[in-house]
Design an enzyme around this catalytic site. Structure first.
Site, PDB file in Angstrom:
ATOM      1  N   GLU A 127      15.404  11.281  14.271  1.00  0.00           N
ATOM      2  CA  GLU A 127      14.394  10.513  15.015  1.00  0.00           C
ATOM      3  C   GLU A 127      13.059  10.513  14.282  1.00  0.00           C
ATOM      4  O   GLU A 127      12.622  11.539  13.765  1.00  0.00           O
ATOM      5  CB  GLU A 127      14.236  11.145  16.402  1.00  0.00           C
ATOM      6  CG  GLU A 127      13.963  10.139  17.484  1.00  0.00           C
ATOM      7  CD  GLU A 127      15.137   9.200  17.727  1.00  0.00           C
ATOM      8  OE1 GLU A 127      15.162   8.113  17.096  1.00  0.00           O
ATOM      9  OE2 GLU A 127      16.011   9.534  18.533  1.00  0.00           O
ATOM     10  N   HIS A 128      12.447   9.349  14.241  1.00  0.00           N
ATOM     11  CA  HIS A 128      11.161   9.156  13.556  1.00  0.00           C
ATOM     12  C   HIS A 128      11.243   9.522  12.076  1.00  0.00           C
ATOM     13  O   HIS A 128      10.322  10.120  11.527  1.00  0.00           O
ATOM     14  CB  HIS A 128      10.032   9.937  14.259  1.00  0.00           C
ATOM     15  CG  HIS A 128       9.579   9.262  15.528  1.00  0.00           C
ATOM     16  ND1 HIS A 128       8.742   8.167  15.521  1.00  0.00           N
ATOM     17  CD2 HIS A 128       9.879   9.505  16.819  1.00  0.00           C
ATOM     18  CE1 HIS A 128       8.534   7.779  16.773  1.00  0.00           C
ATOM     19  NE2 HIS A 128       9.222   8.562  17.563  1.00  0.00           N
TER      20      HIS A 128
ATOM     21  N   GLY B 242      13.406  -1.078  27.621  1.00  0.00           N
ATOM     22  CA  GLY B 242      12.300  -0.175  27.320  1.00  0.00           C
ATOM     23  C   GLY B 242      12.609   1.303  27.500  1.00  0.00           C
ATOM     24  O   GLY B 242      11.696   2.091  27.742  1.00  0.00           O
TER      25      GLY B 242
ATOM     26  N   SER C 225      17.282   0.518  22.524  1.00  0.00           N
ATOM     27  CA  SER C 225      17.284  -0.682  21.688  1.00  0.00           C
ATOM     28  C   SER C 225      17.654  -1.958  22.408  1.00  0.00           C
ATOM     29  O   SER C 225      18.416  -2.777  21.899  1.00  0.00           O
ATOM     30  CB  SER C 225      18.236  -0.515  20.500  1.00  0.00           C
ATOM     31  OG  SER C 225      17.542   0.037  19.432  1.00  0.00           O
ATOM     32  N   SER C 226      17.082  -2.157  23.600  1.00  0.00           N
ATOM     33  CA  SER C 226      17.337  -3.427  24.282  1.00  0.00           C
ATOM     34  C   SER C 226      16.852  -4.586  23.419  1.00  0.00           C
ATOM     35  O   SER C 226      17.474  -5.657  23.403  1.00  0.00           O
ATOM     36  CB  SER C 226      16.649  -3.449  25.647  1.00  0.00           C
ATOM     37  OG  SER C 226      15.274  -3.137  25.519  1.00  0.00           O
ATOM     38  N   SER C 227      15.767  -4.399  22.667  1.00  0.00           N
ATOM     39  CA  SER C 227      15.261  -5.539  21.884  1.00  0.00           C
ATOM     40  C   SER C 227      16.131  -5.809  20.659  1.00  0.00           C
ATOM     41  O   SER C 227      16.437  -6.970  20.373  1.00  0.00           O
ATOM     42  CB  SER C 227      13.795  -5.364  21.510  1.00  0.00           C
ATOM     43  OG  SER C 227      13.582  -4.156  20.880  1.00  0.00           O
TER      44      SER C 227
ATOM     45  N   ASP D 121      17.650   0.154  14.123  1.00  0.00           N
ATOM     46  CA  ASP D 121      18.170  -0.404  15.369  1.00  0.00           C
ATOM     47  C   ASP D 121      19.041  -1.644  15.141  1.00  0.00           C
ATOM     48  O   ASP D 121      20.171  -1.696  15.629  1.00  0.00           O
ATOM     49  CB  ASP D 121      17.022  -0.690  16.343  1.00  0.00           C
ATOM     50  CG  ASP D 121      16.202   0.556  16.628  1.00  0.00           C
ATOM     51  OD1 ASP D 121      16.714   1.666  16.384  1.00  0.00           O
ATOM     52  OD2 ASP D 121      15.056   0.430  17.064  1.00  0.00           O
TER      53      ASP D 121
HETATM   54  C1  GLA Z   1      11.998   3.106  17.574  1.00  0.00           C
HETATM   55  C2  GLA Z   1      11.984   2.256  16.321  1.00  0.00           C
HETATM   56  C3  GLA Z   1      12.957   2.805  15.276  1.00  0.00           C
HETATM   57  C4  GLA Z   1      12.709   4.293  15.032  1.00  0.00           C
HETATM   58  C5  GLA Z   1      12.667   5.040  16.370  1.00  0.00           C
HETATM   59  C6  GLA Z   1      12.318   6.499  16.205  1.00  0.00           C
HETATM   60  O1  GLA Z   1      13.256   3.016  18.194  1.00  0.00           O
HETATM   61  O2  GLA Z   1      12.346   0.924  16.620  1.00  0.00           O
HETATM   62  O3  GLA Z   1      12.820   2.057  14.081  1.00  0.00           O
HETATM   63  O4  GLA Z   1      11.523   4.492  14.315  1.00  0.00           O
HETATM   64  O5  GLA Z   1      11.730   4.474  17.262  1.00  0.00           O
HETATM   65  O6  GLA Z   1      13.324   7.164  15.502  1.00  0.00           O
END
Ligand code: GLA
Length: 397
Positions: free
Chosen positions: A39-40, A124, A128-130, A174
């Site tokens: 993550e991140h 939200g 990853s709904s978008s 995503d």
């Molecule tokens: C959001 C962003 C991803 C990623 C995550 C954190 O989902 O769209 O690209 O940076 O945060 O891991």
């Protein structure tokens, strides 16, 4: 292409027909995703391990005379815009506009359109709904106009929609997860090179569950960008100090303490998260391959602690939800997922403890806050984006 049976695809077809008085030419869908770990780190050139979830977004299209695109969404409302001038307006229509724009700029002729959007990916919540919407739109339009774009090209097109039209500087994780992750697999993605590898999700008696904290993510956008800047500053400071790095992922885990010595707070903590998280992804892939749920769970716990303390993208309610899940016997590990600041918590739980876990969370987390419970099965790697129906075939069942 339409061998599977999906009642949601049939519903999308019938909704389109009811709305526009004629059936769609195409129904396509794309899943949401949960990032298992990593993550991140996608914007630091790192490695991530997302998996497609059972919840999907469905898009229908039919070509119509004229130069307008008209879309109807059960959850978002109605929009219309001219195909030739798909300018940004700052609402959900930008996803559709941006998709049309990317197709046009790739030299594909987009006809007048009517279409619909339905689905059940929570909005939200870090699932990853978008990206699911972007990739479903691109998959449907690609089928309609005979674009012959491959799944990874559709993922990059979807990322371009976010970056250029929606105005979100998101990474590749995503859209790649929802466009190319194989069924039954998590997707190990090298965010620098774009290289992917499927890793089968095969714990013998454990599976992933998702629990929504239902915390409104008011600060998510600005804090997300702030973290991106902080990691960029960390990279610049290390390069300045003589470290030969292209991305933060290049800091060797064994030399992390040495690297941190040349950084001031809070940048040192941000860098420690990124470098340690990249290491956890490597270890998590080994644990997943070995079917070692206990080890994988311990890595989820360590990831959560790092996101909470070093990267500071959690929220007190999310921490409590993780802690409540963590003490239920049979839970292997839990952590905040996605951008953070709220949203869903990922839990790895043994099969015989699932119900107990859900019951405990309802009684100890949701009821005291007066929030309706929202607990989902994350599955074991759902099918990626696909065309569910094309005209000339039977109605989807
Ligand atoms: C959001 C962003 C991803 C990623 C995550 C954190 O989902 O769209 O690209 O940076 O945060 O891991």
């Amino acid at each position: 292409m339409v061998e599977h049976s999906d009642p949601h695809a049939r519903r999308a077809y019938l909704l389109h027909e009811a709305q526009f008085g004629a059936p769609p030419a195409v129904v396509a869908s794309a899943p949401g995703r949960v990032n298992l770990i990593g993550e991140h780190v996608d914007y630091c050139g790192g490695w991530v391990l997302p998996m497609a979830i059972p919840n999907r977004t469905y898009v229908t299209f039919q070509a119509v005379p004229g130069r307008e695109c008209r879309m109807f969404s059960s959850r978002l409302g109605e929009i219309a815009f001219p195909i030739e001038r798909p300018e940004r307006t700052g609402d959900w229509a930008d996803y559709v506009r941006g998709t049309v724009r990317e197709f046009v700029e790739r030299g594909l002729r987009v006809p007048g359109l009517v279409g619909s959007i339905t689905g059940d990916v929570p909005l939200g919540g870090g699932l990853s709904s978008s990206a699911s919407l972007d990739v479903a739109l691109a998959t449907a339009l690609n089928a309609l106009v005979g674009g012959a774009l491959e799944p990874d090209q559709l993922a990059r097109l979807a990322q371009a929609v976010e970056n250029r039209t929606v105005g979100v500087a998101c990474g590749l994780m995503d859209p790649m997860a929802v466009a190319v992750a194989g069924e039954g697999e998590a997707l190990l993605l090298d965010c620098r090179t774009g290289a992917t590898e499927g890793v089968p999700v095969q714990f013998e008696a454990a599976s992933f569950l998702l629990a929504d904290s239902r915390v409104p993510r008011a600060l998510a956008g600005s804090k997300y960008n702030e973290r991106r800047e902080e990691t960029a500053r960390g990279l610049a400071a290390l390069v300045e100090a003589g470290w030969p790095l292209r991305d933060l992922r290049d800091v060797p885990f064994e030399r992390l303490d040495e690297a941190l010595g040349s950084l001031a707070p809070p940048i040192d903590r941000r860098v420690r998260h990124v470098v340690s998280e990249c290491q956890r992804v490597r270890e998590a892939v080994a644990a997943l391959r070995a079917g070692d749920a206990a080890r994988f769970g311990a890595l989820l716990d360590a990831s959560h602690a790092s996101l909470r303390d070093d990267f500071e993208v959690s929220h007190p309610d999310v921490d409590e939800l993780v802690a409540l899940a963590r003490v239920v016997p049979g839970v292997h590990g839990a952590r905040v997922t996605g951008a953070g600041f709220g949203g869903f918590v990922l839990v790895l739980v043994s099969a015989d403890a699932r119900q107990r876990l859900a019951d405990e969370l309802v009684v100890k987390y949701y009821q005291p806050r007066g929030r309706g419970p929202s607990i989902l099965d994350a599955g074991r790697g759902s099918p990626p984006a696909r065309v569910d129906y094309e005209s000339g075939r039977d109605l989807p069942h």
